[in-house]
Design an enzyme around this catalytic site. Sequence first.
Site, PDB file in Angstrom:
ATOM      1  N   LEU A  46       0.925  -1.264  -0.136  1.00  0.00           N
ATOM      2  CA  LEU A  46      -0.093   0.020   0.143  1.00  0.00           C
ATOM      3  C   LEU A  46       0.865   1.359   0.202  1.00  0.00           C
ATOM      4  O   LEU A  46       0.636   2.063  -0.735  1.00  0.00           O
ATOM      5  CB  LEU A  46      -0.857   0.064   1.247  1.00  0.00           C
ATOM      6  CG  LEU A  46      -2.109   0.761   1.284  1.00  0.00           C
ATOM      7  CD1 LEU A  46      -3.024   0.726  -0.070  1.00  0.00           C
ATOM      8  CD2 LEU A  46      -2.816   0.777   2.508  1.00  0.00           C
ATOM      9  N   PHE A  60      -7.798   7.040  -4.670  1.00  0.00           N
ATOM     10  CA  PHE A  60      -6.977   5.584  -4.805  1.00  0.00           C
ATOM     11  C   PHE A  60      -5.934   5.514  -3.648  1.00  0.00           C
ATOM     12  O   PHE A  60      -5.431   6.512  -3.083  1.00  0.00           O
ATOM     13  CB  PHE A  60      -6.178   5.502  -6.032  1.00  0.00           C
ATOM     14  CG  PHE A  60      -7.381   5.250  -7.232  1.00  0.00           C
ATOM     15  CD1 PHE A  60      -8.316   4.768  -7.195  1.00  0.00           C
ATOM     16  CD2 PHE A  60      -6.560   5.764  -8.427  1.00  0.00           C
ATOM     17  CE1 PHE A  60      -9.085   4.638  -8.386  1.00  0.00           C
ATOM     18  CE2 PHE A  60      -7.367   5.342  -9.618  1.00  0.00           C
ATOM     19  CZ  PHE A  60      -8.524   4.912  -9.547  1.00  0.00           C
ATOM     20  N   GLU A  61      -5.865   4.191  -3.220  1.00  0.00           N
ATOM     21  CA  GLU A  61      -4.701   4.141  -2.145  1.00  0.00           C
ATOM     22  C   GLU A  61      -4.755   4.576  -0.909  1.00  0.00           C
ATOM     23  O   GLU A  61      -4.037   4.951  -0.267  1.00  0.00           O
ATOM     24  CB  GLU A  61      -3.265   4.205  -2.680  1.00  0.00           C
ATOM     25  CG  GLU A  61      -2.906   3.564  -4.034  1.00  0.00           C
ATOM     26  CD  GLU A  61      -2.893   2.025  -3.706  1.00  0.00           C
ATOM     27  OE1 GLU A  61      -2.521   1.598  -2.842  1.00  0.00           O
ATOM     28  OE2 GLU A  61      -2.651   1.286  -4.939  1.00  0.00           O
ATOM     29  N   GLY A  62      -6.114   4.933  -0.571  1.00  0.00           N
ATOM     30  CA  GLY A  62      -6.318   5.452   0.832  1.00  0.00           C
ATOM     31  C   GLY A  62      -6.867   6.912   0.546  1.00  0.00           C
ATOM     32  O   GLY A  62      -5.943   7.594  -0.003  1.00  0.00           O
TER      33      GLY A  62
END
Length: 152
Positions: free
Chosen positions: A8, A131-133
Amino acid sequence: MKIALSALDSGRLGIAACAVGLAQAALDEAVRFATEREQFGRRIAEFQGLQFMLADMAAAVESGRATYLHAARLRDAGRRFRRQASVAKLVCTDAAMKVTTDAVQVLGGYGYTRDFPAERFMREAKVTQIFEGTNQIQRMVIARDLLRSAAL
């Protein structure tokens, strides 16, 4: 879990890099348009207010690029980079949103049409903040790391 979180963190660097590329493309489009478009008998690039906007856009792009490259160098060196990846993702994607919105502003009515890429850049910039948090999650990651470091 450690492997998943590491992936992540690396993904956040990728999103940060994409966001900077998107912001750079929007800046390039705004500069191109400003040097070609004429209003009141002169190119709009000659107006100081627009020059300041372009300068701020360039500063945001370069700041974002430096931020994600710092995090990437830490990653490449095998050092901790979780907080720096979150900072890069946050800074770069917020910069992309601002720069692409400003590019639409520079293009005026044209910036909102599909005849020019600025409107697409703005739509794509928004998704980088998710995206990605989300960027709110990035703030939590950053704050937790800061507080954990302070407790040591």
